[in-house]
Design a protein around this motif. Structure first.
Motif, PDB file in Angstrom:
ATOM      1  N   TRP A  86       0.844  -1.185   0.000  1.00  0.00           N
ATOM      2  CA  TRP A  86       0.000   0.000   0.000  1.00  0.00           C
ATOM      3  C   TRP A  86       0.882   1.238   0.000  1.00  0.00           C
ATOM      4  O   TRP A  86       1.866   1.299   0.737  1.00  0.00           O
ATOM      5  CB  TRP A  86      -0.887   0.033   1.241  1.00  0.00           C
ATOM      6  N   TYR A  87       0.515   2.227  -0.809  1.00  0.00           N
ATOM      7  CA  TYR A  87       1.167   3.536  -0.718  1.00  0.00           C
ATOM      8  C   TYR A  87       0.361   4.342   0.276  1.00  0.00           C
ATOM      9  O   TYR A  87      -0.847   4.507   0.126  1.00  0.00           O
ATOM     10  CB  TYR A  87       1.200   4.239  -2.083  1.00  0.00           C
ATOM     11  N   ARG A  88       1.005   4.828   1.311  1.00  0.00           N
ATOM     12  CA  ARG A  88       0.318   5.546   2.387  1.00  0.00           C
ATOM     13  C   ARG A  88       0.607   7.045   2.327  1.00  0.00           C
ATOM     14  O   ARG A  88       1.653   7.464   1.848  1.00  0.00           O
ATOM     15  CB  ARG A  88       0.756   5.001   3.740  1.00  0.00           C
ATOM     16  N   CYS A  89      -0.329   7.805   2.832  1.00  0.00           N
ATOM     17  CA  CYS A  89      -0.167   9.259   2.924  1.00  0.00           C
ATOM     18  C   CYS A  89       0.961   9.552   3.904  1.00  0.00           C
ATOM     19  O   CYS A  89       0.964   9.033   5.026  1.00  0.00           O
ATOM     20  CB  CYS A  89      -1.471   9.886   3.410  1.00  0.00           C
ATOM     21  N   PRO A  90       1.940  10.393   3.513  1.00  0.00           N
ATOM     22  CA  PRO A  90       3.053  10.688   4.429  1.00  0.00           C
ATOM     23  C   PRO A  90       2.631  11.520   5.644  1.00  0.00           C
ATOM     24  O   PRO A  90       3.315  11.514   6.658  1.00  0.00           O
ATOM     25  CB  PRO A  90       4.045  11.445   3.558  1.00  0.00           C
ATOM     26  N   LYS A  91       1.505  12.216   5.581  1.00  0.00           N
ATOM     27  CA  LYS A  91       1.071  13.052   6.699  1.00  0.00           C
ATOM     28  C   LYS A  91       0.258  12.283   7.730  1.00  0.00           C
ATOM     29  O   LYS A  91       0.520  12.351   8.911  1.00  0.00           O
ATOM     30  CB  LYS A  91       0.233  14.217   6.169  1.00  0.00           C
ATOM     31  N   CYS A  92      -0.770  11.509   7.264  1.00  0.00           N
ATOM     32  CA  CYS A  92      -1.677  10.864   8.213  1.00  0.00           C
ATOM     33  C   CYS A  92      -1.616   9.336   8.187  1.00  0.00           C
ATOM     34  O   CYS A  92      -2.127   8.695   9.086  1.00  0.00           O
ATOM     35  CB  CYS A  92      -3.115  11.312   7.957  1.00  0.00           C
ATOM     36  N   GLY A  93      -1.011   8.731   7.169  1.00  0.00           N
ATOM     37  CA  GLY A  93      -0.867   7.284   7.130  1.00  0.00           C
ATOM     38  C   GLY A  93      -2.021   6.525   6.503  1.00  0.00           C
ATOM     39  O   GLY A  93      -2.056   5.305   6.558  1.00  0.00           O
TER      40      GLY A  93
END
Length: 50
Positions: free
Chosen positions: A13-20
């Motif tokens: 999964w590619y996750r959001c760097p700010k909130c995950g």
């Protein structure tokens, strides 16, 4: 001589760097550059470089 292309062996999964938050799923054969996705949780625009 031709290179042998192997099938995808691993998916992540590619996750959001700010909130995950999980944004997109990709495998180990993926090449992506300059794709922008808006996170549905924190509403930030994220650039994906794989």
């Amino acid at each position: 001589m031709k290179k042998i292309r192997y099938p995808a062996l691993e998916r992540k999964w590619y996750r959001c760097p700010k909130c995950g938050t999980k944004l997109a799923i990709f495998d180990n054969a993926t090449k992506c550059n300059g794709l922008y996705i808006k996170c549905r949780t924190c509403k930030e625009e994220v650039e994906i470089n794989i």
